[in-house]
Scaffold this motif. Sequence first.
Motif, PDB file in Angstrom:
ATOM      1  N   GLY A 320      47.544  37.104  56.028  1.00 24.20           N
ATOM      2  CA  GLY A 320      46.771  36.949  54.805  1.00 24.20           C
ATOM      3  C   GLY A 320      46.833  38.183  53.935  1.00 24.20           C
ATOM      4  N   ILE A 321      45.978  38.188  52.931  1.00 26.03           N
ATOM      5  CA  ILE A 321      45.877  39.300  51.998  1.00 26.03           C
ATOM      6  C   ILE A 321      44.436  39.341  51.505  1.00 26.03           C
ATOM      7  N   GLY A 322      43.937  40.509  51.149  1.00 28.46           N
ATOM      8  CA  GLY A 322      42.591  40.588  50.618  1.00 28.46           C
ATOM      9  C   GLY A 322      42.444  39.738  49.361  1.00 28.46           C
ATOM     10  N   PRO A 323      41.292  39.099  49.151  1.00 27.82           N
ATOM     11  CA  PRO A 323      41.126  38.205  47.991  1.00 27.82           C
ATOM     12  C   PRO A 323      41.287  38.917  46.648  1.00 27.82           C
ATOM     13  N   GLU A 324      40.921  40.181  46.581  1.00 26.04           N
ATOM     14  CA  GLU A 324      41.070  40.895  45.312  1.00 26.04           C
ATOM     15  C   GLU A 324      42.539  41.159  45.007  1.00 26.04           C
ATOM     16  N   ILE A 325      43.317  41.482  46.040  1.00 26.15           N
ATOM     17  CA  ILE A 325      44.763  41.649  45.859  1.00 26.15           C
ATOM     18  C   ILE A 325      45.372  40.331  45.389  1.00 26.15           C
ATOM     19  N   ALA A 326      44.928  39.224  45.983  1.00 24.99           N
ATOM     20  CA  ALA A 326      45.442  37.909  45.595  1.00 24.99           C
ATOM     21  C   ALA A 326      45.178  37.636  44.118  1.00 24.99           C
TER      22      ALA A 326
END
Length: 409
Positions: A320-326
């Motif tokens: 996954g990836i952090g939501p802010e990075i997304a």
Amino acid sequence: MSQAPKTYIQRYPDAEGYYGQFGGSHYPPEMKPALQELLDTYLELRESPDFQRDLDTVRKTLQGRPTPIQHLENLSKQVGGAQIYVKREDLNHTGAHKINHCVGFALLAKKMGKTKLIAETGAGQHGVALATAAAHFGLDCEVHMGGIDVKKQSSNVARMQLLGASVISSTSGQSALKDASDSAMLAYTEQHAHALYAIGSAIGPHPFPMIVRDFQAVVGQEAREQFLSQSGGKLPEHVVACVAGGSNAMGMYSGFLDDPDVVLHAVEPTGKSEEPGQHAATLLHGRPGTLHGAKSLVIQREDDTPADVSSIASGLVYPGIGPEIAMLFTDNRLTVAGISNDEVIGAFFRLAKYEGIIPALESAHAVAYALKLAAKRPTSECILVNLSGRGDKDVDYVIENCGTGLNSK
């Protein structure tokens, strides 16, 4: 009188913990009171001069902040293009940026009356940092780590145990970071009455991504001020960080999010290849999904379950990836690039041989990309890289598998 426009940090997340379409709190309903308690306490303490003073003190006396910016003069000359600078987060006590939010969580736990910190770790840097913070503040500590990483990062396991932490090996799934996160989150649901989950990156349900970003923002704030001072008032044209969960990246980006002329680069692990299971490049290959309590981008199988991922760097083996990075990615605020295992090893050896710095394999992804980027940019431009950790933990593995790099160029 009209009010000044809100800064990026003031705008995100929204009241429900969303960054655009990503984020939120998708956690068992019984955890809502614990997460609300954490949010309320954090928002109150964030505005407290006493809390900020305590945080500043421990950063100076325990961590050794501020960390410097260093010009990689030798490598910049070799490349012959843009000038490369690194923010030396590897010089923090415990050897990485992770301690920035670990001491913050430890202070939060004390204010909340908690007696224990729980966390996951991949490469072990977060686990060591949290064990250090727990020892400093007189808290118990429980660190969950994938079984593969327990063997690969045995020196960090020993450090955690020396610092008084209990290390719990997770042998489910790939026995890697995602599985350690599953185990740690389960432990938090069972122990939240007396324990605080000091999450290892800018992931998880609201308010965790916000709290980690805010504690890590010291990296970008320092870097911006230092660069302006050293350059006579000029900002770097490019800011580079490796990404997985996003703690080091959001820490660095935070200093430049309101500067539209600064290009933010996210560097992902393309591992052995971009075939399924051979990489961990979530921005390049993920799609919307829910992981560890938040909506984000996730590398998934056809049945929407998280897929197996791979990287030479344990701290980047995350689907996954952090939501802010997304959000920053989907809003076209980030330029994304993939770096292979071979390129990582090349940068690892070059930085050691020509600059006297042994980087963490995670950080070597960012350095490898900066070298490629610099070669394409004019000498008038500057690239600022977050050198997020040192490579002590990786030396034995690299030498055993790749030699000593005596022939590196």
